[in-house]
Design a protein around this motif. Sequence first.
Motif, PDB file in Angstrom:
ATOM      1  N   ASP A   1       0.839  -1.198   0.000  1.00 23.90           N
ATOM      2  CA  ASP A   1       0.000   0.000   0.000  1.00 23.90           C
ATOM      3  C   ASP A   1       0.878   1.254   0.000  1.00 23.90           C
ATOM      4  O   ASP A   1       0.624   2.207  -0.734  1.00 23.90           O
ATOM      5  N   TYR A   2       1.904   1.255   0.823  1.00 25.23           N
ATOM      6  CA  TYR A   2       2.787   2.415   0.931  1.00 25.23           C
ATOM      7  C   TYR A   2       3.507   2.679  -0.389  1.00 25.23           C
ATOM      8  O   TYR A   2       3.589   3.819  -0.855  1.00 25.23           O
ATOM      9  N   ILE A   3       4.006   1.617  -1.009  1.00 22.85           N
ATOM     10  CA  ILE A   3       4.759   1.763  -2.260  1.00 22.85           C
ATOM     11  C   ILE A   3       3.865   2.248  -3.395  1.00 22.85           C
ATOM     12  O   ILE A   3       4.229   3.155  -4.144  1.00 22.85           O
ATOM     13  N   THR A   4       2.687   1.662  -3.525  1.00 28.18           N
ATOM     14  CA  THR A   4       1.809   1.991  -4.652  1.00 28.18           C
ATOM     15  C   THR A   4       0.967   3.242  -4.410  1.00 28.18           C
ATOM     16  O   THR A   4       0.486   3.855  -5.362  1.00 28.18           O
ATOM     17  N   GLY A   5       0.772   3.600  -3.149  1.00 22.70           N
ATOM     18  CA  GLY A   5      -0.072   4.748  -2.841  1.00 22.70           C
ATOM     19  C   GLY A   5      -1.555   4.438  -2.923  1.00 22.70           C
ATOM     20  O   GLY A   5      -2.388   5.322  -2.855  1.00 22.70           O
ATOM     21  N   ARG A   6      -1.901   3.173  -3.072  1.00 22.11           N
ATOM     22  CA  ARG A   6      -3.309   2.749  -3.132  1.00 22.11           C
ATOM     23  C   ARG A   6      -3.606   1.924  -1.901  1.00 22.11           C
ATOM     24  O   ARG A   6      -2.994   0.893  -1.665  1.00 22.11           O
ATOM     25  N   VAL A   7      -4.565   2.386  -1.114  1.00 16.53           N
ATOM     26  CA  VAL A   7      -4.874   1.758   0.161  1.00 16.53           C
ATOM     27  C   VAL A   7      -6.314   1.280   0.186  1.00 16.53           C
ATOM     28  O   VAL A   7      -7.226   2.050  -0.097  1.00 16.53           O
ATOM     29  N   ARG A   8      -6.517   0.004   0.504  1.00 16.72           N
ATOM     30  CA  ARG A   8      -7.881  -0.523   0.698  1.00 16.72           C
ATOM     31  C   ARG A   8      -8.369  -0.069   2.065  1.00 16.72           C
ATOM     32  O   ARG A   8      -7.711  -0.291   3.079  1.00 16.72           O
TER      33      ARG A   8
END
Length: 137
Positions: A40-47
Amino acid sequence: ENKGCTGESFLAAVEVLSKENPKFALLENVIGAPWGKMSDYITGRVRLAGCSDTKDLKELKPKEKNKPLTFSYDRGQILVEEVPQVYAVHCGSVIKGYLKGQGTQMLPVRWPQKVSQRNHTTLDDIIAENDMNKAED
């Protein structure tokens, strides 16, 4: 953003990945790492469903467990302001939108009407204002 040897190494690796944009990267000594949060941190996309999950965090400070993720509003953008240890987002990131359920269309995030744009707000306020479902979005 766990500071310390492990946290600092991870942040340095993320910085290199962001700058160099390699096709793949090999990391060593990472057994037991909280990969969901790291991804999540690397991609910037958080569920939303797993954003405050603590099960993979071994060194969670008690005061961090219930601390809210906060946001600020600056020049038309919603920014991540304060990041407790349980969240895997980068402080200062701009919130660009969210996906509803299994959708693929990025929806805009509205700042909560009940909160002045000069103040901070929480993830719960943003979820409520945007009719998000924490279990599905």
